[in-house]
Scaffold this active site. Structure first.
Site, mmCIF file in Angstrom:
data_model
loop_
_atom_site.group_PDB
_atom_site.id
_atom_site.type_symbol
_atom_site.label_atom_id
_atom_site.label_comp_id
_atom_site.label_asym_id
_atom_site.label_seq_id
_atom_site.Cartn_x
_atom_site.Cartn_y
_atom_site.Cartn_z
ATOM 1 N N CYS A 52 0.813 -1.215 0.000
ATOM 2 C CA CYS A 52 0.000 0.000 0.000
ATOM 3 C C CYS A 52 0.847 1.266 0.000
ATOM 4 O O CYS A 52 0.351 2.339 -0.329
ATOM 5 C CB CYS A 52 -0.937 0.009 1.199
ATOM 6 S SG CYS A 52 -0.102 -0.026 2.792
ATOM 7 N N ARG A 54 4.336 1.274 -1.256
ATOM 8 C CA ARG A 54 5.535 1.185 -2.099
ATOM 9 C C ARG A 54 5.316 0.252 -3.279
ATOM 10 O O ARG A 54 4.561 -0.728 -3.177
ATOM 11 C CB ARG A 54 6.749 0.710 -1.305
ATOM 12 C CG ARG A 54 6.705 -0.732 -0.816
ATOM 13 C CD ARG A 54 7.946 -1.076 -0.003
ATOM 14 N NE ARG A 54 8.052 -0.193 1.143
ATOM 15 C CZ ARG A 54 8.953 0.811 1.218
ATOM 16 N NH1 ARG A 54 9.818 1.016 0.236
ATOM 17 N NH2 ARG A 54 8.989 1.584 2.279
ATOM 18 N N HIS A 94 19.307 -1.205 -0.051
ATOM 19 C CA HIS A 94 17.933 -0.752 0.119
ATOM 20 C C HIS A 94 17.010 -1.934 0.430
ATOM 21 O O HIS A 94 16.132 -1.832 1.300
ATOM 22 C CB HIS A 94 17.450 -0.034 -1.139
ATOM 23 C CG HIS A 94 16.024 0.407 -1.060
ATOM 24 N ND1 HIS A 94 15.625 1.511 -0.331
ATOM 25 C CD2 HIS A 94 14.890 -0.125 -1.598
ATOM 26 C CE1 HIS A 94 14.316 1.648 -0.430
ATOM 27 N NE2 HIS A 94 13.841 0.666 -1.189
ATOM 28 N N ASP A 110 6.276 -4.872 11.333
ATOM 29 C CA ASP A 110 6.495 -6.304 11.146
ATOM 30 C C ASP A 110 5.951 -6.811 9.818
ATOM 31 O O ASP A 110 6.437 -7.798 9.273
ATOM 32 C CB ASP A 110 5.819 -7.090 12.274
ATOM 33 C CG ASP A 110 6.592 -6.968 13.588
ATOM 34 O OD1 ASP A 110 7.793 -6.656 13.534
ATOM 35 O OD2 ASP A 110 5.986 -7.177 14.650
ATOM 36 N N GLN A 111 4.931 -6.174 9.299
ATOM 37 C CA GLN A 111 4.231 -6.676 8.125
ATOM 38 C C GLN A 111 5.127 -6.782 6.897
ATOM 39 O O GLN A 111 4.975 -7.688 6.076
ATOM 40 C CB GLN A 111 3.046 -5.767 7.822
ATOM 41 C CG GLN A 111 2.145 -6.269 6.711
ATOM 42 C CD GLN A 111 1.007 -5.300 6.427
ATOM 43 O OE1 GLN A 111 0.997 -4.182 6.928
ATOM 44 N NE2 GLN A 111 0.055 -5.731 5.625
ATOM 45 N N ALA A 184 -10.609 -8.300 4.839
ATOM 46 C CA ALA A 184 -10.095 -9.284 5.792
ATOM 47 C C ALA A 184 -8.741 -9.827 5.363
ATOM 48 O O ALA A 184 -8.349 -10.923 5.768
ATOM 49 C CB ALA A 184 -11.095 -10.426 5.948
#
Length: 436
Positions: A52, A54, A94, A110-111, A184
């Site tokens: 969402c 990058r 990077h 963490d995602q 979800a």
């Protein structure tokens, strides 16, 4: 294995682009994007990471110029001002930073490490992962895991989902509020769990697949219900807080879907889930991904010390990665040299046996003695060149490696790129024996 090509990357992220510009750069899917890049001239490997906040693409090609050409086409729909290019070593560093969460809206989230794994799986399924990117991505995941187990980089707010709950609480007290999460998927789950621990009186989940919404509701301690998308309008009108995180190409909420009481909407969708016109309603406050940067700024400040610790981990692992590539480059060159020498040895042994036996057979013991002598000669003769090749690899001296190969067998010369072929990317060049 053959390690050939240089890594080139380009990216559009929350740091350079707004929500709409990110949407313009976003591919239909990571899998399809990798497939498209692999059709570009000279591109042998490709990886696309689309989240969402990058869109990043990495390619392996014989030269940085070929890689940049492919990436320029890939990001053709995005304004040039928001696209950031990187050469070989910058791309590698990077990628390590991304996996550690240092490039995220929420510092240390963490995602992102799971999203890197998903991008790797998508690329592998369509043939985008070869020896070069395999090493790079595996190293990035390893470094990301170290960052989270050895530093405090992921303490506190650890995702955009938790940031969404935080920013909503600043406008409407979550304690006792009725919350609705639309979507979800992974982001929706994170938002629901953040709201679950916020004191909200109910957390409902709307989703296209009702079973997924039901499973998510079952995992929450706060009471709530699974809502089919056909009933979204009624559920949104009743909610005090709505967090949207879908993959819909069109907005799922507009002004007609909302009530007349005070409401807070947080749009985590990419592209937008909430029609911008909704923000004009006097009773509604809308936040999007751009707005979340204010709430995450405090997180950046709180984790500044931990970020320094992570940078130290990255520095160390990055050097190990470069050394790993150099050793592989030398090992392939050495293997090629020994292969050439082995062919010569076998040919000369056959000639010698034919002359010495003159029709009489050698005993097995005699053959073993002669074979051992030939092996020893090859080993001793190649010991010094082997050492020199390894030293040349460490010093990025491709000319010495290529010359050594040509001296032993000209057939092996072309296996490594000539010095002229690196096109001035001395710091970002990988020989055929070198990985990404």
């Amino acid at each position: 294995m053959t390690y050939s090509g240089v890594v080139t990357s380009a990216r559009v992220t929350h740091e350079t682009a707004d929500v709409d510009e990110l949407a313009a750069a976003s591919p239909e899917s990571q899998h399809a994007a990798v497939g498209g890049l692999l059709t570009a001239p000279d591109v042998s490997e490709a990886l696309v990471l689309a989240t969402c906040n990058r869109v990043e693409a990495y390619v392996v090609a014989p030269s940085a110029t070929a890689g940049r050409d492919a990436l320029s086409t890939f990001f053709g729909d995005a304004p040039a001002s928001v696209v950031v290019d990187a050469d070989h070593e910058e791309s590698l560093r990077h990628l390590l930073r991304v996996a550690c969460g240092l490039e995220s809206v929420v510092l240390g989230e963490d995602q992102i490490i799971g999203q890197v794994r998903d991008a790797y799986d998508d690329a592998r399924r369509c043939g985008g992962i070869g020896d070069v990117l395999e090493t790079a991505v595996m190293k990035a995941i390893h470094v990301g895991e170290r960052a989270r187990t050895e530093t405090a980089i992921n303490e506190g707010i650890v995702s955009l989902g938790s940031a969404a709950a935080e920013v909503a609480d600043e406008t409407v007290a979550l304690d006792g509020a009725d919350a609705l999460v639309v979507g979800a998927g992974e982001m929706g789950r994170l938002a629901a769990r953040a709201l679950d621990g916020s004191g909200a009186s109910s957390v409902s989940v709307a989703n296209r697949t009702l079973e997924r919404a039901e499973r998510l509701c079952e995992d929450l301690e706060t009471v709530g219900e699974a809502v089919p998308l056909g009933e979204l309008e009624a559920a949104a009108a009743e909610a005090d807080v709505v967090v949207t995180a879908t993959g819909s190409p069109e907005p799922v909420l507009d002004p007609d879907h909302l009530g007349e009481h005070e409401q807070v909407l947080v749009d985590l969708g990419q592209p937008r889930d909430i029609d911008p016109a909704t923000a004009a309603l006097p009773s509604v406050t809308v936040y999007d991904l751009d707005d979340l940067e204010s709430i995450t700024r405090e997180t950046h400040e709180e984790r500044a010390s931990a970020a320094e610790d992570v940078e130290a981990v990255i520095d160390s692992e990055f050097e190990h990665l470069l050394e790993q590539y150099k050793r592989r480059r030398a090992d392939e060159a050495i293997a090629a040299m020994y292969e050439s020498a082995e062919r010569v040895k076998e040919r000369e042994l056959e000639t010698a046996y034919a002359r010495l036996t003159d029709g009489d057979s050698f005993t097995d013991e005699q053959r073993e003695i002669v074979d051992a002598m030939a092996d020893a000669l090859v080993g001793q003769l190649l010991a010094a060149p082997t050492k020199s090749l390894r030293e040349a690899a460490v010093e990025d001296d491709l000319e010495t490696i290529e010359t050594a190969l040509q001296l032993f067998d000209p057939e092996f010369g072309p296996r490594l790129p000539s010095v002229a072929s690196v096109e001035g990317d001395a710091g970002s060049t990988v020989g055929t024996a070198e990985d990404d």
